[in-house]
Write a protein that holds these residues in place. Structure first.
Motif, mmCIF file in Angstrom:
data_model
loop_
_atom_site.group_PDB
_atom_site.id
_atom_site.type_symbol
_atom_site.label_atom_id
_atom_site.label_comp_id
_atom_site.label_asym_id
_atom_site.label_seq_id
_atom_site.Cartn_x
_atom_site.Cartn_y
_atom_site.Cartn_z
ATOM 1 N N THR A 183 -8.531 2.954 17.068
ATOM 2 C CA THR A 183 -7.235 3.102 17.752
ATOM 3 C C THR A 183 -6.657 4.225 17.396
ATOM 4 O OG1 THR A 183 -5.155 1.898 18.459
ATOM 5 C CG2 THR A 183 -5.998 1.508 16.184
ATOM 6 N N SER A 184 -5.738 4.757 18.155
ATOM 7 C CA SER A 184 -4.837 5.976 17.666
ATOM 8 C C SER A 184 -3.382 5.705 18.356
ATOM 9 C CB SER A 184 -5.453 7.339 18.779
ATOM 10 O OG SER A 184 -5.143 7.054 19.918
ATOM 11 N N SER A 185 -2.650 5.967 17.250
ATOM 12 C CA SER A 185 -0.966 5.692 17.550
ATOM 13 C C SER A 185 -0.378 6.408 16.508
ATOM 14 C CB SER A 185 -0.775 4.131 17.595
ATOM 15 O OG SER A 185 0.495 3.978 17.788
ATOM 16 N N SER A 186 0.853 6.597 16.649
ATOM 17 C CA SER A 186 1.492 7.219 15.493
ATOM 18 C C SER A 186 1.730 5.817 14.434
ATOM 19 C CB SER A 186 3.001 7.206 16.028
ATOM 20 O OG SER A 186 3.619 6.085 16.319
ATOM 21 N N PHE A 187 1.538 6.095 13.345
ATOM 22 C CA PHE A 187 1.666 4.982 12.366
ATOM 23 C C PHE A 187 2.895 4.717 11.769
ATOM 24 C CE2 PHE A 187 1.763 8.774 9.276
ATOM 25 C CZ PHE A 187 2.500 8.182 8.334
ATOM 26 N N PRO A 188 3.409 3.504 11.726
ATOM 27 C CA PRO A 188 2.483 2.290 11.493
ATOM 28 C C PRO A 188 2.230 1.919 12.992
ATOM 29 C CG PRO A 188 4.608 1.715 10.702
ATOM 30 C CD PRO A 188 4.911 3.060 10.999
ATOM 31 N N ALA A 189 0.868 1.663 13.180
ATOM 32 C CA ALA A 189 0.466 1.132 14.639
ATOM 33 C C ALA A 189 0.793 -0.285 14.734
ATOM 34 C CB ALA A 189 -1.036 1.640 14.692
ATOM 35 N N PRO A 190 1.620 -0.595 16.133
ATOM 36 C CA PRO A 190 2.015 -1.898 16.231
ATOM 37 C C PRO A 190 0.563 -2.768 16.267
ATOM 38 C CG PRO A 190 3.383 -0.530 17.785
ATOM 39 C CD PRO A 190 2.078 0.309 16.917
ATOM 40 N N ASN A 191 -0.659 -2.301 16.785
ATOM 41 C CA ASN A 191 -1.588 -3.290 17.053
ATOM 42 C C ASN A 191 -2.445 -3.541 15.522
ATOM 43 O OD1 ASN A 191 -2.766 -0.717 16.988
ATOM 44 N ND2 ASN A 191 -4.074 -1.269 18.442
ATOM 45 N N ILE A 228 -1.654 8.270 5.335
ATOM 46 C CA ILE A 228 -1.031 7.100 5.671
ATOM 47 C C ILE A 228 -0.904 6.624 4.431
ATOM 48 C CG2 ILE A 228 -1.029 4.741 6.689
ATOM 49 C CD1 ILE A 228 -3.027 5.761 8.722
ATOM 50 N N PRO A 229 0.674 6.378 3.640
ATOM 51 C CA PRO A 229 0.931 6.026 2.335
ATOM 52 C C PRO A 229 0.454 4.642 2.246
ATOM 53 C CG PRO A 229 2.725 7.197 3.655
ATOM 54 C CD PRO A 229 1.669 6.794 4.628
ATOM 55 N N ALA A 230 0.052 4.359 1.061
ATOM 56 C CA ALA A 230 -0.071 2.966 0.572
ATOM 57 C C ALA A 230 1.134 2.269 0.735
ATOM 58 C CB ALA A 230 -0.360 2.907 -1.145
ATOM 59 N N GLY A 231 0.872 0.980 1.260
ATOM 60 C CA GLY A 231 1.874 -0.121 1.611
ATOM 61 C C GLY A 231 2.414 0.151 3.150
ATOM 62 N N THR A 232 1.753 0.989 3.789
ATOM 63 C CA THR A 232 2.152 1.142 5.271
ATOM 64 C C THR A 232 1.711 -0.389 5.975
ATOM 65 O OG1 THR A 232 1.906 3.560 5.196
ATOM 66 C CG2 THR A 232 1.915 2.401 7.524
ATOM 67 N N TYR A 233 0.584 -0.743 5.619
ATOM 68 C CA TYR A 233 0.154 -2.076 6.221
ATOM 69 C C TYR A 233 -0.108 -3.009 5.044
ATOM 70 C CZ TYR A 233 -0.896 1.160 9.996
ATOM 71 O OH TYR A 233 -0.943 2.093 11.251
ATOM 72 N N ALA A 234 -0.010 -4.221 5.630
ATOM 73 C CA ALA A 234 -0.375 -5.624 4.648
ATOM 74 C C ALA A 234 -1.377 -5.310 3.929
ATOM 75 C CB ALA A 234 -0.010 -6.901 5.539
ATOM 76 N N GLY A 235 -1.275 -5.579 2.532
ATOM 77 C CA GLY A 235 -2.597 -5.540 1.887
ATOM 78 C C GLY A 235 -3.095 -4.238 1.456
ATOM 79 N N GLN A 236 -2.619 -3.098 1.986
ATOM 80 C CA GLN A 236 -3.123 -1.688 2.008
ATOM 81 C C GLN A 236 -2.826 -1.182 0.372
ATOM 82 O OE1 GLN A 236 -1.584 1.262 4.475
ATOM 83 N NE2 GLN A 236 -2.248 2.713 3.233
ATOM 84 N N ASP A 237 -3.316 -1.137 -0.557
ATOM 85 C CA ASP A 237 -2.912 -0.857 -1.947
ATOM 86 C C ASP A 237 -3.147 0.730 -2.451
ATOM 87 O OD1 ASP A 237 -2.447 -3.504 -2.432
ATOM 88 O OD2 ASP A 237 -4.495 -3.722 -3.018
ATOM 89 N N THR A 238 -3.895 1.399 -1.300
ATOM 90 C CA THR A 238 -4.002 2.970 -1.454
ATOM 91 C C THR A 238 -3.679 3.690 -0.272
ATOM 92 O OG1 THR A 238 -6.312 2.533 -0.925
ATOM 93 C CG2 THR A 238 -5.991 2.269 -3.205
#
Length: 317
Positions: free
Chosen positions: A191-199, A229-239
């Motif tokens: 998927t492509s979107s600005s981050f954080p991407a809603p989907n 995309i910095p760590a913590g942008t999405y749930a469970g994203q540690d790096t």
């Protein structure tokens, strides 16, 4: 006679009052109403109104895409702004690709104002799929979708990185990607979107996912702009996630006067923090992204950047 003088005085007073509250109307050609970029345009419109105390009023127009936005710049008025990847402006000015045989001297008058969130590639996979790298997509069921930048870009990457014909492509619409992932009907999606991407946020809610990073070599091969995309942008994203992006910029033309361009640019940067608090995708925008602009920046915007101590390249001025 007294009544006549009183009427004249009142008329002059009204004229002065109306002059004092004169508004400048700006047209913002954006994207399809269903896209995140249309929502960004609405947010930017509200921010400009707020920052200028309604001296500048930005009206958002729906668009069918960036090519249309660039084409319309050739015959729209002075107070027209639009969004497009910088690469399309270069193509228009050189009469290449989709602009072949459509050259117009007005294209040479296009000038940049400020960057907006980039189109960012996300390769999203479920944790249970066991996929940890792009190469491990082989043999997995992946959703590309169709008719989007992400679908086109994803197909290009599969071919470029030696996976064409080696991935089981799911025949599912992108709008169904999240439930399909959660129900184990697919292993992942592009998927492509600005981050954080809603989907992607939705996918990460209640399901363990990974967003794959691309190597520097793969990013160079893609000929796209690297984005973290910095760590913590999405749930469970540690790096941090290293991926590709397509920069998007707000443009106008030399027909816009310097004061209006200056005020628009100033309003954008003044309000960016507040916009970021409401919609996180604005948080990824910085003056560093001015380096993605190829060609000239409007003199009014240049004036603002100089006041703020931002270093611009010679080609921007």
């Amino acid at each position: 006679m007294k009544l006549y003088k009183a009427l004249i005085s009142t008329a002059i007073g009204l004229a002065v009052t109306q002059f004092g509250f004169a508004q400048t109307q700006i047209t913002y050609k954006s994207a399809k109403t269903s896209s995140s970029y249309y929502q960004m345009a609405v947010e930017l419109s509200q921010a400009v109104k707020r920052d200028t105390n309604s001296d500048l009023i930005v009206t958002v127009e729906e668009s069918q895409g960036s090519v249309q936005n660039v084409m319309e710049s050739a015959f729209r008025g002075a107070n027209y702004i639009f969004t497009t990847p910088p690469a399309l402006v270069s193509l228009a000015q050189n009469s290449e690709a989709m602009f072949k045989n459509k050259n117009n001297p007005k294209f040479d008058e296009i000038r940049a104002l400020f960057p907006i969130p980039s189109l960012t590639m996300h390769v999203v996979v479920s944790e249970k799929s066991g996929i940890n790298s792009f190469a491990e997509l082989e043999g997995k069921k992946i959703l590309l979708g169709k008719g989007t930048f992400g679908a086109t870009e994803g197909a290009k990457y599969l071919k470029m990185f030696g996976l064409e014909g080696k991935v089981d492509l799911a025949q599912v619409e992108l709008s169904n990607a999240v439930p399909a992932l959660k129900n184990d009907q697919i292993d992942g999606f592009f998927t492509s979107s600005s981050f954080p991407a809603p989907n992607v946020i939705e996918a990460a809610a209640g399901t363990k996912i990974k967003v794959l990073s691309l190597s520097d070599e793969q990013i160079t091969q893609s000929k796209r702009t690297k984005l973290i995309i910095p760590a913590g942008t999405y749930a469970g994203q540690d790096t941090d996630i290293s991926t590709t992006s397509l920069p998007v910029v707000a443009y106008t033309s030399t027909a816009m006067d310097e004061d209006t361009a200056y005020t628009l640019t100033k309003a954008f940067w003044n309000q960016k923090k507040l916009m970021s608090d409401v919609s996180p995708w604005w948080g990824g925008v910085s003056t560093d992204m001015l380096s993605n602009i190829k060609g000239k920046i409007h003199p009014g915007a240049v004036k603002y950047y100089r006041e703020m101590g931002v270093t611009l390249s010679p080609e921007h001025q």
